[in-house]
Design a protein around this motif. Structure first.
Motif, PDB file in Angstrom:
ATOM      1  N   GLU A  11       0.825  -1.207   0.000  1.00 57.15           N
ATOM      2  CA  GLU A  11       0.000   0.000   0.000  1.00 57.15           C
ATOM      3  C   GLU A  11       0.865   1.266   0.000  1.00 57.15           C
ATOM      4  OE1 GLU A  11      -3.927   1.282   2.451  1.00 57.15           O
ATOM      5  OE2 GLU A  11      -2.133   0.979   3.663  1.00 57.15           O
ATOM      6  N   GLU A  29     -12.496   1.341   2.635  1.00 63.16           N
ATOM      7  CA  GLU A  29     -12.021  -0.032   2.789  1.00 63.16           C
ATOM      8  C   GLU A  29     -13.200  -0.994   2.788  1.00 63.16           C
ATOM      9  OE1 GLU A  29      -8.226  -0.506   5.460  1.00 63.16           O
ATOM     10  OE2 GLU A  29      -9.894   0.240   6.634  1.00 63.16           O
ATOM     11  N   SER A  88      -9.817   0.103  -1.110  1.00 59.90           N
ATOM     12  CA  SER A  88      -8.981  -1.068  -0.842  1.00 59.90           C
ATOM     13  C   SER A  88      -9.799  -2.265  -0.394  1.00 59.90           C
ATOM     14  CB  SER A  88      -7.905  -0.742   0.202  1.00 59.90           C
ATOM     15  OG  SER A  88      -8.499  -0.405   1.442  1.00 59.90           O
ATOM     16  N   PHE A  90      -8.495  -5.608   1.317  1.00 58.00           N
ATOM     17  CA  PHE A  90      -7.389  -6.392   1.861  1.00 58.00           C
ATOM     18  C   PHE A  90      -7.928  -7.615   2.583  1.00 58.00           C
ATOM     19  CE2 PHE A  90      -4.927  -2.153   2.150  1.00 58.00           C
ATOM     20  CZ  PHE A  90      -4.554  -2.264   0.810  1.00 58.00           C
ATOM     21  N   LEU A 117      -7.119  -1.085  -4.824  1.00 59.06           N
ATOM     22  CA  LEU A 117      -6.106  -2.012  -4.326  1.00 59.06           C
ATOM     23  C   LEU A 117      -6.751  -3.321  -3.874  1.00 59.06           C
ATOM     24  CD1 LEU A 117      -3.982   0.401  -2.070  1.00 59.06           C
ATOM     25  CD2 LEU A 117      -3.618  -0.171  -4.474  1.00 59.06           C
ATOM     26  N   HIS A 118      -6.123  -4.417  -4.239  1.00 64.13           N
ATOM     27  CA  HIS A 118      -6.561  -5.741  -3.793  1.00 64.13           C
ATOM     28  C   HIS A 118      -5.388  -6.504  -3.199  1.00 64.13           C
ATOM     29  CE1 HIS A 118     -10.553  -5.832  -5.731  1.00 64.13           C
ATOM     30  NE2 HIS A 118      -9.995  -5.247  -6.768  1.00 64.13           N
ATOM     31  N   ALA A 171      -2.894  -3.480  -8.052  1.00 64.06           N
ATOM     32  CA  ALA A 171      -3.139  -2.043  -7.904  1.00 64.06           C
ATOM     33  C   ALA A 171      -3.552  -1.482  -9.258  1.00 64.06           C
ATOM     34  CB  ALA A 171      -1.892  -1.327  -7.387  1.00 64.06           C
TER      35      ALA A 171
END
Length: 237
Positions: A11, A29, A88, A90, A117-118, A171
């Motif tokens: 990140e 998130e 994101s 996560f 983002l993953h 990303a």
């Protein structure tokens, strides 16, 4: 899954290489995440507010730590759409039964030009963790369908260097508003383990209830294009 050192480094790399600064970030998130890379764990919301993000919103069915209590199987409130410059995931979306609206929601939460983002479990890894598992082919095809550009080439990182705990790190930068129709999305190679004990608002106790010790197992997928209906058990952890 939480934010461990490998996800934190990923990140931060994306933030730095994109020329972004935390005080300018409005972030959303998926999941009420926990910070696991510090000596003392804390809710992710607390950490991000401490480092000065402009806005932090988390979406989680449990509604804990000021999370917006939503079911990611369904659409989210319109007030959240096209609002964030960083979104994101996560280790949450693999627990959502209906994959199409979950990925579409991520796309729609992010403004054009923003970052998605993953960090998700790779096929053949994280036994018993969630229902769905992902491959490099999945993210490459998703990027192509959505017109995403890669901020960083796809990569892998193992949680605490453990065997069979690879995370796929992706990303994307969102370039346009379009998202594929359901029938197109559902041809993407997502591995469905069939493990329903770790979907929705699950708990570790619930997982043990549905997967007792003597059969506490997961079918490790061989063909990620087709759901597994039965296989020989593999011992967890």
């Amino acid at each position: 899954m939480g934010i461990g050192p490998e996800v934190h480094a990923f990140e931060q790399y994306i933030i730095d290489s994109s020329g972004m600064l935390w005080p300018g970030i409005s972030m959303c998130e998926l999941g009420n995440q926990k910070i696991k890379f510090l000596k003392r764990r804390m809710p992710a919301r607390k950490y991000y507010r401490q480092i000065g993000v402009k806005e932090h919103v988390s979406l989680d069915l449990n509604g804990i730590n000021s999370a917006v209590a939503v079911n990611l199987d369904n659409p989210v409130p319109d007030s959240l759409l096209n609002r964030f410059n960083m979104v994101s995931d996560f280790g949450t979306i693999e627990h959502v039964n209906n994959q199409y609206p979950a990925f579409k929601t991520m796309h729609n939460l992010c403004m054009v030009g923003g970052i998605i983002l993953h960090a998700l479990p790779a096929v053949g890894h994280w036994p018993g963790h969630g229902r769905y598992y992902y491959s490099e082919q999945f993210f490459e095809q998703l990027a192509d369908l959505c017109g995403y550009s890669f901020v960083k080439p796809l990569s892998r990182a193992a949680r605490d260097d453990r065997m069979f705990h690879d995370l796929l790190l992706a990303a994307f930068q969102k370039q346009e508003s379009r998202f594929p129709d359901r029938d197109i999305f559902e041809h993407l190679p997502v591995e469905d383990s069939g493990n329903m004990a770790t979907t929705g608002n699950y708990t570790r106790a619930a997982r043990k209830k549905f997967l007792p010790a003597e059969i506490n197992s997961l079918c490790i997928p061989l063909n990620y294009e087709k759901p597994i209906t039965s296989c020989n058990p593999v011992l967890l952890y």
